[in-house]
Motif scaffolding. Structure first.
Motif, PDB file in Angstrom:
ATOM      1  N   ASP A   8      -5.320  -5.696 -12.655  1.00 38.25           N
ATOM      2  CA  ASP A   8      -5.181  -4.539 -11.775  1.00 38.25           C
ATOM      3  C   ASP A   8      -6.514  -4.115 -11.173  1.00 38.25           C
ATOM      4  OD1 ASP A   8      -2.494  -4.505 -12.230  1.00 38.25           O
ATOM      5  OD2 ASP A   8      -2.543  -2.845 -13.667  1.00 38.25           O
ATOM      6  N   ASP A   9      -7.637  -4.490 -11.819  1.00 40.66           N
ATOM      7  CA  ASP A   9      -8.947  -4.097 -11.311  1.00 40.66           C
ATOM      8  C   ASP A   9      -9.378  -4.935 -10.114  1.00 40.66           C
ATOM      9  OD1 ASP A   9      -9.051  -2.233 -13.296  1.00 40.66           O
ATOM     10  OD2 ASP A   9     -10.527  -3.281 -14.531  1.00 40.66           O
ATOM     11  N   TRP A  10      -8.990  -6.220 -10.106  1.00 42.91           N
ATOM     12  CA  TRP A  10      -9.514  -7.103  -9.067  1.00 42.91           C
ATOM     13  C   TRP A  10      -8.468  -7.642  -8.094  1.00 42.91           C
ATOM     14  CZ3 TRP A  10      -6.838 -11.521  -9.516  1.00 42.91           C
ATOM     15  CH2 TRP A  10      -6.452 -11.957 -10.789  1.00 42.91           C
ATOM     16  N   PHE A  11      -7.193  -7.541  -8.444  1.00 41.16           N
ATOM     17  CA  PHE A  11      -6.175  -8.117  -7.576  1.00 41.16           C
ATOM     18  C   PHE A  11      -6.113  -7.379  -6.245  1.00 41.16           C
ATOM     19  CE2 PHE A  11      -1.816  -8.424  -5.940  1.00 41.16           C
ATOM     20  CZ  PHE A  11      -1.703  -9.800  -5.831  1.00 41.16           C
ATOM     21  N   ILE A  12      -6.032  -8.143  -5.146  1.00 37.81           N
ATOM     22  CA  ILE A  12      -6.043  -7.574  -3.795  1.00 37.81           C
ATOM     23  C   ILE A  12      -4.692  -7.834  -3.117  1.00 37.81           C
ATOM     24  CG2 ILE A  12      -7.123  -7.627  -1.517  1.00 37.81           C
ATOM     25  CD1 ILE A  12      -8.955  -6.513  -3.616  1.00 37.81           C
ATOM     26  N   PRO A  13      -4.034  -6.786  -2.645  1.00 39.62           N
ATOM     27  CA  PRO A  13      -2.765  -6.968  -1.918  1.00 39.62           C
ATOM     28  C   PRO A  13      -3.025  -7.312  -0.452  1.00 39.62           C
ATOM     29  CG  PRO A  13      -3.240  -4.634  -2.132  1.00 39.62           C
ATOM     30  CD  PRO A  13      -4.349  -5.360  -2.854  1.00 39.62           C
ATOM     31  N   TRP A  14      -3.492  -8.520  -0.205  1.00 43.93           N
ATOM     32  CA  TRP A  14      -3.861  -8.924   1.152  1.00 43.93           C
ATOM     33  C   TRP A  14      -2.642  -8.961   2.076  1.00 43.93           C
ATOM     34  CZ3 TRP A  14      -8.652  -9.289   2.972  1.00 43.93           C
ATOM     35  CH2 TRP A  14      -9.714  -9.539   2.090  1.00 43.93           C
ATOM     36  N   LYS A  15      -2.855  -8.598   3.308  1.00 43.97           N
ATOM     37  CA  LYS A  15      -1.867  -8.735   4.358  1.00 43.97           C
ATOM     38  C   LYS A  15      -2.455  -9.629   5.440  1.00 43.97           C
ATOM     39  CE  LYS A  15       1.049  -6.039   7.530  1.00 43.97           C
ATOM     40  NZ  LYS A  15       1.362  -4.667   8.022  1.00 43.97           N
ATOM     41  N   VAL A  16      -1.763 -10.694   5.778  1.00 43.58           N
ATOM     42  CA  VAL A  16      -2.236 -11.676   6.760  1.00 43.58           C
ATOM     43  C   VAL A  16      -1.429 -11.522   8.044  1.00 43.58           C
ATOM     44  CG1 VAL A  16      -2.617 -14.119   7.243  1.00 43.58           C
ATOM     45  CG2 VAL A  16      -2.827 -13.259   4.890  1.00 43.58           C
ATOM     46  N   GLU A  17      -2.118 -11.408   9.165  1.00 42.38           N
ATOM     47  CA  GLU A  17      -1.459 -11.236  10.455  1.00 42.38           C
ATOM     48  C   GLU A  17      -2.072 -12.179  11.481  1.00 42.38           C
ATOM     49  OE1 GLU A  17      -0.323  -6.639  10.791  1.00 42.38           O
ATOM     50  OE2 GLU A  17      -2.469  -6.941  10.439  1.00 42.38           O
ATOM     51  N   GLY A  18      -1.387 -12.285  12.608  1.00 39.58           N
ATOM     52  CA  GLY A  18      -1.910 -13.059  13.731  1.00 39.58           C
ATOM     53  C   GLY A  18      -2.148 -14.513  13.413  1.00 39.58           C
ATOM     54  N   GLY A  19      -1.291 -15.097  12.565  1.00 40.48           N
ATOM     55  CA  GLY A  19      -1.466 -16.500  12.238  1.00 40.48           C
ATOM     56  C   GLY A  19      -2.751 -16.799  11.491  1.00 40.48           C
ATOM     57  N   GLY A  20      -3.251 -15.819  10.739  1.00 38.38           N
ATOM     58  CA  GLY A  20      -4.481 -16.002   9.984  1.00 38.38           C
ATOM     59  C   GLY A  20      -5.730 -15.588  10.717  1.00 38.38           C
ATOM     60  N   THR A  21      -5.591 -14.833  11.800  1.00 43.98           N
ATOM     61  CA  THR A  21      -6.755 -14.341  12.525  1.00 43.98           C
ATOM     62  C   THR A  21      -7.101 -12.906  12.160  1.00 43.98           C
ATOM     63  OG1 THR A  21      -5.399 -13.647  14.400  1.00 43.98           O
ATOM     64  CG2 THR A  21      -6.330 -15.871  14.474  1.00 43.98           C
ATOM     65  N   ARG A  22      -6.256 -12.257  11.336  1.00 41.55           N
ATOM     66  CA  ARG A  22      -6.547 -10.893  10.909  1.00 41.55           C
ATOM     67  C   ARG A  22      -6.073 -10.693   9.472  1.00 41.55           C
ATOM     68  NH1 ARG A  22      -4.348  -5.482  11.005  1.00 41.55           N
ATOM     69  NH2 ARG A  22      -5.997  -3.957  11.395  1.00 41.55           N
ATOM     70  N   LEU A  23      -6.937 -10.060   8.651  1.00 45.40           N
ATOM     71  CA  LEU A  23      -6.627  -9.756   7.261  1.00 45.40           C
ATOM     72  C   LEU A  23      -6.888  -8.284   6.998  1.00 45.40           C
ATOM     73  CD1 LEU A  23      -8.536 -12.673   5.436  1.00 45.40           C
ATOM     74  CD2 LEU A  23      -6.125 -12.643   6.112  1.00 45.40           C
TER      75      LEU A  23
END
Length: 495
Positions: free
Chosen positions: A334-349
């Motif tokens: 829970d300290d390091w896990f990142i809920p990444w969201k990927v958009e634009g076919g991998g051009t925006r995070l």
């Protein structure tokens, strides 16, 4: 496949050792020798600062592995003992390129890389051996006559691989590919930096000592300057760190049981690594791609600079209870896990982290030749502007000799290796451009001069270490702390 070997047996390799008799060693270099090597290379004398200082010493007899420990040998050690190397924040990025953790049959005769001094010492102890001291290391390669290189006092091509630049980090050079050399006939000089126990700690110009008990000695496949291949060369930053050219060989105070004096192993075919070509046809035609990891880290893939990547830790250290890249995976998930969201076919995070009324928002985006990033804080203690670490893992830009790191003032380009080191820098991999104020600009220039990594103009301090190498950017002339928001960018260009 560009290489083929015969009679490879990891057990025989463990017993293939060379006797080094007791005797004198002219350890290190004189000030004049350092100055002469710097002059020939066209670099600042400080580039030789961390080479050992001249001393007349003696060693007792010992036996040294003929070759650096190979992947097949280390694999047997892990299989028989259960030893493992934790994949963590230090290894992100370059492991995918070098394949250090992939023990394919065709790669077993390659030197083991990606080991720190603790891994190397554990392997040596398993066999009843140990790591050499730096004095034993120089005795083995230089004998008693004080020769500069193992083969003599003049540089000669052909005894090791000298990187011409633009060569990938996952090179495949089997041990024994180059001739044995040195007064006692050891093999595979200069394939990897080799862990040795420190006897005389390197010091900074201000007098502070490098605290590392082990350092890497000699040159490695990624080096291009002859002075980097001097046995007196010392490279350190952290003996806990694993990287693409860190290897080792063992010594023993007595000959091993079943000593193999003349190994049957041989290299039947070997083609030296060739430079990678820049893909001009993809410049600004294929998009830069951003790929997140589980932790506060993402990779940057630039199509026109193939066989490499950049890794941005965002952040590297902890921001209050929000763990940074270096916390993965040593702290709770829970300290390091990142809920990444990927958009634009991998051009925006983007990511949003919230806990106990505190909030961290981060976004990164690629547009044209530039990658930019920005963060916003709410309720979090002031953070360090230099906590973002950009690691460069590229055939075109990764230099442990400060060759590609540059500052530019108009049309004038100055490489870091032409500048003095920072007075307080005790670690021999450290590099700094100091304050780079307008109109100067900091960046990297590829070995062939056609590729550029450029940071924005502004009053900043650029520093880092030469292992990956990495870059940290800090505003100059004021506190390194930011209260609410910050960010940065880097451009990947072709001339």
């Amino acid at each position: 496949m560009r290489h083929a070997v015969a009679n490879y047996d990891p057990r025989d390799m463990d017993c293939a050792m060379v006797h080094i008799p007791a005797g004198k060693v002219l350890f290190g270099l004189t000030p004049d020798e350092k100055a002469e090597q710097a002059r020939k290379a066209g670099v600042h004398p400080d580039m030789l600062h961390f080479h050992s200082d001249r001393r007349e010493l003696e060693t007792g007899e010992f036996w040294m592995d003929k070759h650096p420990v190979t992947r097949g040998q280390f694999l047997r050690f892990m299989q028989e003992t259960g030893y493992s190397i934790l994949y963590n924040g230090w290894l992100v990025g370059w492991a995918e390129l070098t394949g250090w953790h992939h023990f394919a049959p065709e790669n077993l005769a390659l030197p083991m890389v990606g080991v720190n001094s603790e891994d190397a010492a554990a392997y040596a102890a398993w066999l009843g051996k140990r790591l050499p001291t730096e004095v034993e290391w120089e005795r083995a390669w230089r004998g008693a006559d004080g020769r500069l290189w193992p083969w003599g006092n003049a540089w000669q091509d052909g005894f090791c691989f000298r990187n011409p630049g633009n060569v990938g980090l996952g090179v495949a050079i089997p041990v024994g590919a180059y001739p044995d050399c040195g007064p006692f006939g050891l093999g595979s000089y200069g394939l990897v930096g080799e862990w040795v126990k420190v006897v005389f700690s390197p010091t900074s110009k201000s007098g502070s000592a490098d605290p590392c008990p082990f350092v890497l000695a000699g040159g490695a496949f990624c080096h291009r300057q002859p002075y980097s291949f001097l046995p007196s060369n010392r490279l350190s930053w952290s003996h806990h760190m694993r990287i693409y050219d860190s290897g080792f060989r063992c010594v023993s105070d007595t000959p091993p049981d079943g000593l193999v004096a003349s190994p049957a192993y041989r290299v039947e075919r070997f083609e030296p690594p060739k430079p990678v070509a820049i893909r001009e046809d993809l410049y600004l035609k294929a998009p830069i791609r951003l790929v997140p990891y589980q932790c506060a880290t993402f990779a940057i893939y630039v199509p026109w600079f193939p066989e490499g990547l950049w890794v941005l830790d965002c952040p590297e250290g902890d921001w209050d209870e929000f763990g940074g890249a270096n916390s993965w995976p040593s702290r709770p998930r829970d300290d390091w896990f990142i809920p990444w969201k990927v958009e634009g076919g991998g051009t925006r995070l983007t990511y949003l982290r919230e806990r106990a009324g505190k909030r961290v928002f981060f976004e990164a985006w690629a547009e044209g030749h530039t990658v930019s990033w920005r963060f916003e804080l709410d309720g979090v203690s002031p953070v360090r502007a230099g906590s973002f670490c950009l690691k460069t893992l590229s055939p075109f830009f990764s230099s442990q000799e400060r060759w590609t790191q540059v500052r530019m003032e108009g049309d004038k380009l100055t490489r870091c290796c032409e500048l003095p080191i920072a007075p307080a820098s005790a670690a021999s991999f450290g590099w700094s451009l100091g304050a780079v104020a307008p109109p100067a600009r900091a960046g990297y220039v590829s070995y062939d001069g056609r590729g550029r990594m450029l940071f924005p103009e502004g009053s900043n301090v650029f520093s880092g270490n030469g292992w990956p190498p990495c870059t940290h950017v800090t505003p100059a002339g004021r506190s390194d702390l930011l209260e609410k928001t910050g960010g940065g960018s880097v451009s990947f260009r072709l001339d």
